[in-house]
Design a protein around this motif. Structure first.
Motif, short mmCIF file in Angstrom:
data_model
loop_
_atom_site.label_atom_id
_atom_site.label_comp_id
_atom_site.label_asym_id
_atom_site.label_seq_id
_atom_site.Cartn_x
_atom_site.Cartn_y
_atom_site.Cartn_z
N LYS A 106 -37.13 -125.71 41.24
CA LYS A 106 -37.34 -127.00 41.98
C LYS A 106 -36.46 -128.03 41.74
O LYS A 106 -35.79 -128.70 42.45
N ASP A 107 -36.25 -128.52 40.49
CA ASP A 107 -35.24 -129.46 39.87
C ASP A 107 -33.94 -129.22 40.56
O ASP A 107 -33.08 -130.13 40.95
N ASN A 134 -32.80 -127.11 42.90
CA ASN A 134 -32.67 -127.28 44.30
C ASN A 134 -32.74 -128.70 44.98
O ASN A 134 -32.12 -128.92 45.92
N SER A 135 -33.38 -129.61 44.11
CA SER A 135 -33.41 -130.97 44.81
C SER A 135 -32.51 -132.05 44.03
O SER A 135 -32.42 -133.11 44.23
N GLN A 149 -29.35 -134.08 43.31
CA GLN A 149 -28.41 -134.83 44.55
C GLN A 149 -26.96 -134.81 44.22
O GLN A 149 -26.27 -135.31 44.79
N ARG A 175 -24.68 -126.66 46.45
CA ARG A 175 -24.90 -128.02 46.70
C ARG A 175 -23.98 -128.23 48.14
O ARG A 175 -22.68 -128.51 47.94
#
Length: 237
Positions: free
Chosen positions: A56-57, A59-60, A62, A105
């Motif tokens: 989760k971290d 994929n999120s 920045q 990304r």
């Protein structure tokens, strides 16, 4: 969205599959366990479980920098967990695993790896290996003592110089690679790359389901080890 394919097989010789793989949206992982039977299987599973916890971290994230940090954090966490588990259980002593992690990304592939599982990108007719094996024979190649061709059949080709979980600390290589439309990413254990020439890998990656095709090709070539592949077709980059 990329098209993602994953397949794994114990091969034609090994009694169990000590490889593991995971796909977590735009985050992919492959691990090749070592240490014999339950130990290798346990180590590779623990690496993939760590990847799932951090997915989760990852994929999120920045930025590429943040993603790289999280990939390294994933491997460091797995390293500590595997090392402690092996110390606590005499049946698991000496276990470890390779690790190759890759996250997308935007149009950048960000990766981290330990061991001799590999990351490739196929662009047109060129198959580019993005990782460098952490193996004894690769060090011999780097020093010019043997050729890459000689490394393929060297009697100590399976001796790793780095692995996850075998020591309290682990050194991790990282990198980034700019992607183009229609690139294909491949994460693979050495059960695949030891069985197939680059031309055969290219042919498999061009098929409709590249992961399954590559596994079948490696089995047909002998399947002397466990085999795992994750293929990512970047049609929309």
């Amino acid at each position: 969205m990329p098209k993602i394919y994953m397949a794994t097989d114990k091969g034609n010789v090994r009694p169990v599959n000590e490889d593991s793989g995971g796909v977590f949206e735009n985050f992919f992982a492959v691990a090749d366990g070592m240490g014999g039977h339950a130990a290798g299987e346990t180590a590779s599973h623990m690496l993939i479980e760590a990847a799932e916890r951090f997915a989760k971290d990852v994929n999120s994230a920045q930025s590429a920098e943040e993603t790289t940090h999280l990939l390294k954090k994933t491997i460091v966490a797995a390293n500590g967990e595997i090392f402690r588990r092996a110390a606590d259980d005499e049946h698991l002593r000496g276990m470890g695993t390779t690790a190759v992690l890759c996250a997308l990304r935007g149009n950048i592939a960000i990766f981290a790896h330990v061991g001799d599982s590999r990351l490739y990108v196929l662009r047109g007719d060129e198959l580019k290996q993005l990782t460098t094996d952490h193996s004894y024979v690769q060090e011999l190649v780097a020093r010019g003592e043997i050729t890459p061709e000689e490394a393929k059949t060297h009697r100590r080709k399976n001796l790793l110089m780095r692995a996850v979980g075998v020591a309290e600390n682990v050194k991790i290589d990282t990198g980034t690679y700019p992607l183009q439309r229609n690139d294909i990413i491949l994460l693979a254990t050495d059960g695949l790359t030891n069985m197939l020439a680059d031309e055969e890998i290219i042919d498999g990656l061009r098929r409709e389901n590249p992961a399954d095709e590559l596994i079948q090709a490696a089995l047909m070539a002998g399947g002397r080890d466990n085999i795992t592949a994750v293929a990512v077709k970047c049609d929309d980059v």
